[in-house]
Write a protein that holds these residues in place. Structure first.
Motif, PDB file in Angstrom:
ATOM      1  N   LEU A 224      -5.486 -21.751   6.296  1.00 41.30           N
ATOM      2  CA  LEU A 224      -5.158 -20.382   5.881  1.00 41.30           C
ATOM      3  C   LEU A 224      -5.268 -19.408   7.053  1.00 41.30           C
ATOM      4  O   LEU A 224      -4.430 -18.520   7.214  1.00 41.30           O
ATOM      5  N   THR A 225      -6.304 -19.592   7.868  1.00 42.69           N
ATOM      6  CA  THR A 225      -6.429 -18.738   9.050  1.00 42.69           C
ATOM      7  C   THR A 225      -5.280 -18.995  10.013  1.00 42.69           C
ATOM      8  O   THR A 225      -4.736 -18.071  10.633  1.00 42.69           O
ATOM      9  N   GLY A 226      -4.887 -20.261  10.135  1.00 39.58           N
ATOM     10  CA  GLY A 226      -3.746 -20.600  10.970  1.00 39.58           C
ATOM     11  C   GLY A 226      -2.460 -19.995  10.439  1.00 39.58           C
ATOM     12  O   GLY A 226      -1.598 -19.556  11.210  1.00 39.58           O
ATOM     13  N   LEU A 227      -2.320 -19.952   9.118  1.00 34.77           N
ATOM     14  CA  LEU A 227      -1.151 -19.318   8.507  1.00 34.77           C
ATOM     15  C   LEU A 227      -1.049 -17.865   8.925  1.00 34.77           C
ATOM     16  O   LEU A 227       0.027 -17.368   9.266  1.00 34.77           O
ATOM     17  N   ASN A 384      -1.149  -1.964  16.908  1.00 32.46           N
ATOM     18  CA  ASN A 384      -1.891  -2.024  15.642  1.00 32.46           C
ATOM     19  C   ASN A 384      -1.096  -1.416  14.500  1.00 32.46           C
ATOM     20  O   ASN A 384      -1.133  -1.901  13.371  1.00 32.46           O
ATOM     21  N   THR A 385      -0.364  -0.333  14.789  1.00 31.05           N
ATOM     22  CA  THR A 385       0.384   0.340  13.717  1.00 31.05           C
ATOM     23  C   THR A 385       1.510  -0.516  13.173  1.00 31.05           C
ATOM     24  O   THR A 385       1.966  -0.297  12.043  1.00 31.05           O
ATOM     25  N   ILE A 386       1.985  -1.487  13.956  1.00 30.76           N
ATOM     26  CA  ILE A 386       3.092  -2.317  13.483  1.00 30.76           C
ATOM     27  C   ILE A 386       2.633  -3.709  13.071  1.00 30.76           C
ATOM     28  O   ILE A 386       3.453  -4.569  12.755  1.00 30.76           O
ATOM     29  N   GLY A 387       1.316  -3.934  13.062  1.00 35.27           N
ATOM     30  CA  GLY A 387       0.790  -5.269  12.795  1.00 35.27           C
ATOM     31  C   GLY A 387       1.275  -5.902  11.511  1.00 35.27           C
ATOM     32  O   GLY A 387       1.490  -7.114  11.449  1.00 35.27           O
ATOM     33  N   ALA A 388       1.456  -5.113  10.461  1.00 33.63           N
ATOM     34  CA  ALA A 388       1.866  -5.663   9.164  1.00 33.63           C
ATOM     35  C   ALA A 388       3.190  -5.091   8.684  1.00 33.63           C
ATOM     36  O   ALA A 388       3.568  -5.311   7.536  1.00 33.63           O
ATOM     37  N   VAL A 389       3.914  -4.379   9.548  1.00 34.85           N
ATOM     38  CA  VAL A 389       5.164  -3.744   9.120  1.00 34.85           C
ATOM     39  C   VAL A 389       6.185  -4.774   8.663  1.00 34.85           C
ATOM     40  O   VAL A 389       6.848  -4.591   7.639  1.00 34.85           O
ATOM     41  N   ILE A 390       6.323  -5.874   9.406  1.00 38.46           N
ATOM     42  CA  ILE A 390       7.337  -6.854   9.026  1.00 38.46           C
ATOM     43  C   ILE A 390       7.019  -7.443   7.657  1.00 38.46           C
ATOM     44  O   ILE A 390       7.930  -7.769   6.873  1.00 38.46           O
ATOM     45  N   LEU A 391       5.733  -7.555   7.322  1.00 38.90           N
ATOM     46  CA  LEU A 391       5.357  -8.049   6.001  1.00 38.90           C
ATOM     47  C   LEU A 391       5.760  -7.046   4.925  1.00 38.90           C
ATOM     48  O   LEU A 391       6.225  -7.429   3.844  1.00 38.90           O
ATOM     49  N   GLY A 436      -0.393 -12.808  -0.879  1.00 38.38           N
ATOM     50  CA  GLY A 436      -1.492 -13.650  -0.424  1.00 38.38           C
ATOM     51  C   GLY A 436      -1.774 -13.479   1.058  1.00 38.38           C
ATOM     52  O   GLY A 436      -2.940 -13.476   1.481  1.00 38.38           O
ATOM     53  N   VAL A 437      -0.716 -13.321   1.878  1.00 39.86           N
ATOM     54  CA  VAL A 437      -0.916 -13.076   3.306  1.00 39.86           C
ATOM     55  C   VAL A 437      -1.619 -11.736   3.511  1.00 39.86           C
ATOM     56  O   VAL A 437      -2.508 -11.608   4.375  1.00 39.86           O
TER      57      VAL A 437
END
Length: 478
Positions: A224-227, A384-391, A436-437
């Motif tokens: 999961l950490t690898g994911l 940091n501000t774009i770390g999860a944008v694609i998600l 989940g991610v």
């Protein structure tokens, strides 16, 4: 009807501004200079970047051989997201792609938010890639200051994007060809080494998969950490639906590209990582060293590190080129829908939105300058501000597909020529996987910081959307 077919990159004014696109009638149209091979290569190379060449080591170190499961899960998630996006893009190709579909599904606030989030993501990444490419070039020629390389790379690729979309496609095709050739060569050489077919090599068998703690040395938590470490490396494929809008037959380009590219990418990613964990003990992997270099050195390829630097430099320049293209088209699409300054609507005689290109690259120049003034603060903050944008974008794609399919239950087969498999169950499965991610990100200190920063950025853009809507409503009142 939520879906329609059109080769035009713009849409007509709708009756309901809350649920339909607000593209201005008679707005300038982009060119159609991309060939199918350009679109196909953009889709392949868009997801093959420094994240694979350099980042695989961190994933292997985290999960051991179990990283194969992590890559498989991430790859399957990306397959589902691309299939949902392909369904919408084939029915209605548009240079605004998922931003337009979010607007059609949920209203102008959604299109505004997704569009500007994606533009910010690409603009920041352009600055990061220019900085990374310049660092490699500076290590070769230390007498030339790093800022000079940044200026040269950004100026050259801005020129490519300003000239014509065909020139952009040609540059990106050859950039991508270098990356794809490198991966194919690695797969061939690595496979020969596994079976002991190279001079002086012995077959390795499955020893490295079972020794050193076994296939799952860190258990399910390691997988999961690898994911979390590898899932974002598949970002970039969504650019194909933006680029396809500038090809002569956008619907066909998206349909054929997404059907073939996904399988190739899974082979490239999972095949490469499988060779790494077969040929090297997973415990020797390091986040600071490319496992590609380690494998090539072990099988006797001379100057492996220097060769990999060339490939990584090419990958960074390719990403800079394609992300600048994507940012400019998203800015143009937002302007078409009155969600960005109208000055960005200007299109050259060759069909290039030059002002949108310049606006997008200008932010990259500013970010790079700030990075050189405060190298330990500016770029890390922006990243940091774009770390999860694609998600967030992928989640928007899934929600839009579910909503638009619900709004068009009786859409004819000749319009929805590409349909999401197992709808709606696989669509909901993909959405659950992405949630989940997000949950996984909350358990990791660095990822949690990125998630928080992306959340703040998203909230600010949502606030801007609300202010814009209130202002438009006030202007419309007599």
């Amino acid at each position: 009807m939520a879906f329609r077919t059109s080769n035009d990159t713009s849409t007509s004014r709708p009756a309901d501004p809350q649920t339909e696109s607000c593209t201005q009638p008679g707005a300038p149209a982009l060119g159609a200079g991309l060939k199918r091979r350009h679109v196909t290569m953009l889709a392949i190379s868009g997801a093959i970047g420094a994240g694979l060449f350099l980042g695989a080591g961190a994933g292997i170190h985290t999960a051991g051989p179990g990283i194969l499961i992590s890559y498989t899960l991430a790859g399957l998630l990306m397959v589902l997201v691309m299939r949902m996006l392909a369904e919408m893009a084939v029915a209605q190709p548009n240079s605004g792609s998922f931003s337009v579909y979010a607007e059609k599904a949920f209203g102008r606030w959604a299109g505004f938010t997704v569009g500007w989030l994606y533009w910010w993501l690409l603009a920041v990444v352009v600055a990061a890639e220019a900085t990374g490419a310049a660092a490699i070039a500076h290590s070769w020629l230390p007498t030339i200051p790093q800022w000079a390389f940044v200026l040269a790379f950004m100026a050259a690729l801005t020129g490519v994007n300003l000239f014509s979309v065909g020139h952009f496609g040609e540059f990106e095709f050859w950039f991508g060809a270098i990356k794809v050739t490198a991966v194919v060569a690695f797969l061939v050489l690595g496979s020969l080494a596994v079976f002991g077919l190279l001079p002086g090599a012995q077959a390795v068998g499955m020893t490295n998969l079972t020794d050193h703690g076994g296939f799952l040395p860190h258990g399910v938590n390691g997988v999961l950490t690898g994911l979390l470490a590898v899932v974002f490396s598949f970002g970039g494929m969504e650019l194909v639906t933006i680029a396809a809008a500038e090809s002569p037959d956008p619907s066909q380009a998206v349909a054929k590209t997404t059907r073939t590219v996904i399988v190739r990418l899974l082979i490239f990613y999972i095949g490469s990582v499988a060779l790494m964990v077969l040929l090297l003990p997973w415990s020797s992997a390091s986040a600071a060293t490319s496992p590609f270099v380690s494998v090539l050195q072990q099988i006797g390829i001379p100057a492996s590190a220097a060769l990999m630097n060339v490939i990584v430099l090419t990958s960074l320049l390719s990403a800079l080129n394609s992300n600048l293209y994507g940012a400019s088209r998203m800015a143009f699409s937002l302007a078409q829908r009155r969600e960005a300054p109208q000055v960005l609507l200007h299109v050259s005689s060759s069909g290039v939105p030059r002002r949108a290109v310049l606006a997008s690259v200008s932010f990259g120049f500013i970010a790079v300058i700030l990075n050189f003034l405060a190298p330990d603060r500016v770029l890390p903050f922006l990243l940091n501000t774009i770390g999860a944008v694609i998600l967030v974008v992928w989640i928007a794609i899934a929600l839009s597909q579910l909503r638009l399919r619900q709004m068009a239950r009786r859409t004819p087969d000749h319009i929805l020529t590409v349909r999401m498999w197992g709808h709606p169950w696989l669509s909901w499965t993909a959405l659950a996987g992405m949630v989940g991610v997000l949950a996984l990100m909350c358990t990791d200190n660095d990822a949690r910081t990125q998630l928080l920063s992306t959340g703040v950025l998203t909230a600010l853009i949502l606030l801007a959307a609300a202010i814009r809507a209130a202002w438009a409503k006030n202007q419309a009142q007599p």
